[in-house]
Write an enzyme that holds these catalytic residues in place. Structure first.
Site, mmCIF file in Angstrom:
data_model
loop_
_atom_site.group_PDB
_atom_site.id
_atom_site.type_symbol
_atom_site.label_atom_id
_atom_site.label_comp_id
_atom_site.label_asym_id
_atom_site.label_seq_id
_atom_site.Cartn_x
_atom_site.Cartn_y
_atom_site.Cartn_z
ATOM 1 N N HIS A 250 0.822 -1.211 0.000
ATOM 2 C CA HIS A 250 0.000 0.000 0.000
ATOM 3 C C HIS A 250 0.853 1.256 0.000
ATOM 4 O O HIS A 250 2.082 1.211 0.137
ATOM 5 C CB HIS A 250 -0.949 0.002 1.208
ATOM 6 C CG HIS A 250 -0.249 -0.061 2.547
ATOM 7 N ND1 HIS A 250 0.347 1.029 3.131
ATOM 8 C CD2 HIS A 250 -0.081 -1.098 3.415
ATOM 9 C CE1 HIS A 250 0.862 0.687 4.304
ATOM 10 N NE2 HIS A 250 0.629 -0.604 4.502
ATOM 11 N N CYS A 266 3.304 -4.798 6.723
ATOM 12 C CA CYS A 266 2.917 -4.535 5.341
ATOM 13 C C CYS A 266 4.071 -3.909 4.562
ATOM 14 O O CYS A 266 5.082 -3.503 5.131
ATOM 15 C CB CYS A 266 1.698 -3.611 5.293
ATOM 16 S SG CYS A 266 0.147 -4.397 5.772
#
Length: 290
Positions: A250, A266
């Protein structure tokens, strides 16, 4: 004569700067995105009317505030000359909306480096088979997309019956078929790089941030199972969820973290990079992390 201030030690929270020919406090303040008052406060003994070339001035470091912007909003750092009216116009929002999201700010007392939250412009999300979306960029046409992804024009038209291919807008979301080109991704957590391959051949590489030592990025081979535009909050403008639950690739609201081990596991990317990757990496793309 050049004045050299060899013994000047700047306090913590400031950095030293040697005055150059033609400098004034105003010019220095602009150069370092601060104010004359802030510089004077950090240099109480300074003669504001008589700077000398080589003189060391302590410059207050602008510390970006940790963002606590709620989902659906993004952080914005106040720049010189900003006011709520210019910010509202820039982000196609209203002063009332900014104030409702930031109830503690004083409109008449904004400071350079101050971080406020701005509502993200709503994007009409296309409902796509396989959740495979694509965001139109400057200069793109259906023709260029068919070449980039090696898909047929007819399949693109079939998936977007309400879209006028002769009137595409930047930022418009369309549906695309799964590409016959086999894109794949590898992420090197040591080098902190994400590499995109096209049919097994190197295509592009991007710098990333990975998990902190206490919350490491999971190792292994996964696939992208969903994609989202403007997820908001700390995830920036794009999200690509992995088959490893709760992990994804992301954007970020903390660009300086790129190139470090800073996330909760992440993979973070710069805004321009994640928006570029998003259009190539379809649902089903294999992601190998090592």
């Amino acid at each position: 004569m050049i004045y050299v201030d060899l013994n000047r030690q700047c306090p913590m929270g400031t950095s030293s700067y040697a005055v150059q020919n033609g400098d004034t406090l105003y010019k220095i303040a602009i150069k370092f995105n601060t104010t004359v008052d802030a510089i004077v406060s950090s240099n109480p003994d300074i003669d504001t009317e008589s700077l000398r070339v080589g003189q060391v001035v302590c410059i207050p470091q602008t510390q970006p505030q940790a963002s606590t912007c709620p989902i659906g909003t993004s952080p914005y750092e106040i720049k010189r000359g900003d006011n709520l009216a210019t910010i509202a116009n820039r982000f196609n929002t209203s002063i009332e909306s900014i104030l409702s999201i930031n109830p503690s700010i004083l409109p008449e007392n904004l400071s350079i480096g101050q971080v406020i939250c701005i509502a993200q412009e709503k994007t009409e999300q296309a409902v796509c088979p396989m959740l495979n979306t694509y965001v139109i960029r400057k200069g793109e046409t259906f023709g260029s997309i068919t070449i980039s992804l090696n898909v047929s024009l007819q399949s693109l038209l079939n998936l977007n019956p309400g879209v006028d291919p002769n009137n595409l807008n930047i930022g418009q979301v369309i549906c695309v078929p799964i590409s016959s080109i086999l894109f794949s991704i590898t992420i090197n957590t040591t080098a902190k790089t994400l590499t995109l391959y096209r049919n097994g051949i190197f295509f592009k590489a991007y710098p990333v941030a990975v998990g902190k030592p206490r919350t490491p990025t999971p190792m292994g081979t996964f696939t992208i199972i969903n994609k989202q535009i403007n997820p908001g909050g700390p995830f920036g403008s794009r999200w690509m969820g992995l088959s490893k639950p709760h992990y994804g690739i992301h954007g970020t609201n903390n660009p300086p973290s790129i190139g470090t081990a800073a996330s909760n596991g992440c993979i973070r990317m710069y805004a321009n990079d994640v928006e570029d990757l998003f259009n190539y990496a379809s649902v089903g793309t294999v992601v190998r992390i090592f």
